[in-house]
Write a protein that holds these residues in place. Structure first.
Motif, short mmCIF file in Angstrom:
data_model
loop_
_atom_site.label_atom_id
_atom_site.label_comp_id
_atom_site.label_asym_id
_atom_site.label_seq_id
_atom_site.Cartn_x
_atom_site.Cartn_y
_atom_site.Cartn_z
N LEU A 59 26.30 27.22 24.49
CA LEU A 59 26.67 26.24 23.45
C LEU A 59 25.74 25.04 23.49
N LYS A 60 25.41 24.58 24.69
CA LYS A 60 24.51 23.43 24.81
C LYS A 60 23.12 23.77 24.29
N VAL A 61 22.59 24.94 24.65
CA VAL A 61 21.24 25.34 24.22
C VAL A 61 21.19 25.46 22.70
N VAL A 62 22.16 26.14 22.11
CA VAL A 62 22.17 26.31 20.65
C VAL A 62 22.32 24.96 19.97
N SER A 63 23.22 24.12 20.48
CA SER A 63 23.44 22.79 19.91
C SER A 63 22.16 21.95 19.95
N GLU A 64 21.48 21.96 21.08
CA GLU A 64 20.27 21.15 21.22
C GLU A 64 19.11 21.70 20.39
N ASN A 65 18.96 23.01 20.34
CA ASN A 65 17.85 23.61 19.61
C ASN A 65 18.01 23.50 18.09
N PHE A 66 19.23 23.41 17.63
CA PHE A 66 19.46 23.30 16.19
C PHE A 66 19.92 21.90 15.79
N CYS A 67 19.78 20.94 16.71
CA CYS A 67 20.13 19.54 16.47
C CYS A 67 21.54 19.38 15.93
N LEU A 68 22.47 20.06 16.55
CA LEU A 68 23.88 19.99 16.14
C LEU A 68 24.59 18.96 16.99
N LYS A 69 24.26 17.73 16.79
CA LYS A 69 24.84 16.64 17.58
C LYS A 69 26.24 16.32 17.07
N THR A 70 27.13 16.03 18.01
CA THR A 70 28.49 15.68 17.66
C THR A 70 28.98 14.62 18.63
N ASP A 71 29.91 13.80 18.17
CA ASP A 71 30.51 12.80 19.05
C ASP A 71 31.61 13.40 19.90
N LYS A 72 32.06 14.59 19.53
CA LYS A 72 33.13 15.25 20.26
C LYS A 72 32.55 16.11 21.37
N PRO A 73 33.29 16.25 22.47
CA PRO A 73 32.80 17.12 23.55
C PRO A 73 32.75 18.57 23.08
N ILE A 74 31.82 19.34 23.65
CA ILE A 74 31.69 20.75 23.27
C ILE A 74 32.93 21.52 23.65
N ILE A 75 33.42 21.30 24.86
CA ILE A 75 34.62 21.99 25.32
C ILE A 75 35.62 20.94 25.76
N LYS A 76 36.82 21.03 25.22
CA LYS A 76 37.88 20.10 25.62
C LYS A 76 38.38 20.52 26.99
N SER A 77 39.06 19.62 27.66
CA SER A 77 39.59 19.95 28.98
C SER A 77 40.64 21.06 28.85
N VAL A 78 40.71 21.89 29.85
CA VAL A 78 41.63 23.02 29.86
C VAL A 78 42.90 22.60 30.57
N PRO A 79 44.07 22.84 29.96
CA PRO A 79 45.33 22.49 30.63
C PRO A 79 45.45 23.21 31.97
N ALA A 80 46.01 22.51 32.97
CA ALA A 80 46.11 23.05 34.32
C ALA A 80 46.87 24.37 34.37
N GLU A 81 47.90 24.52 33.52
CA GLU A 81 48.70 25.75 33.56
C GLU A 81 47.90 26.98 33.16
#
Length: 87
Positions: A59-81
């Motif tokens: 996801l990071k490589v594709v995002s950086e190579n295609f200039c897909l910048k976002t203010d949101k994190p790529i992956i949200k935190s995963v619930p502990a359960e």
């Protein structure tokens, strides 16, 4: 090189005959298929296998190579359960 069936040599293994192709659909998505192994790839699984990356790294490589910048994190935190192993 590309043969008459629009196949190329697989980027994942050495072969004498071309057996890897890309299918371009009218809605814009692209799928790849290795006819020698039967494996199918979307853009993320293709990049992941080609460069031996985790899904997150892909996801990071594709995002950086295609200039897909976002203010949101790529992956949200995963619930502990979800990550807790149940005995």
């Amino acid at each position: 090189s590309i043969n008459q069936n629009d196949c190329i040599n697989s980027p994942f293994r050495k072969e004498r005959n071309t057996s890897f192709s890309f299918k371009f659909y009218s809605d814009g998505h692209v799928l790849a298929k290795d006819w020698g192994t039967g494996e199918k790839y979307d853009c993320f699984s293709f990049v992941s296998k080609l460069y031996n990356l985790s899904f997150y790294e892909t996801l990071k490589v594709v995002s950086e190579n295609f200039c897909l910048k976002t203010d949101k994190p790529i992956i949200k935190s995963v619930p502990a359960e979800i990550i807790t192993v149940k005995k």
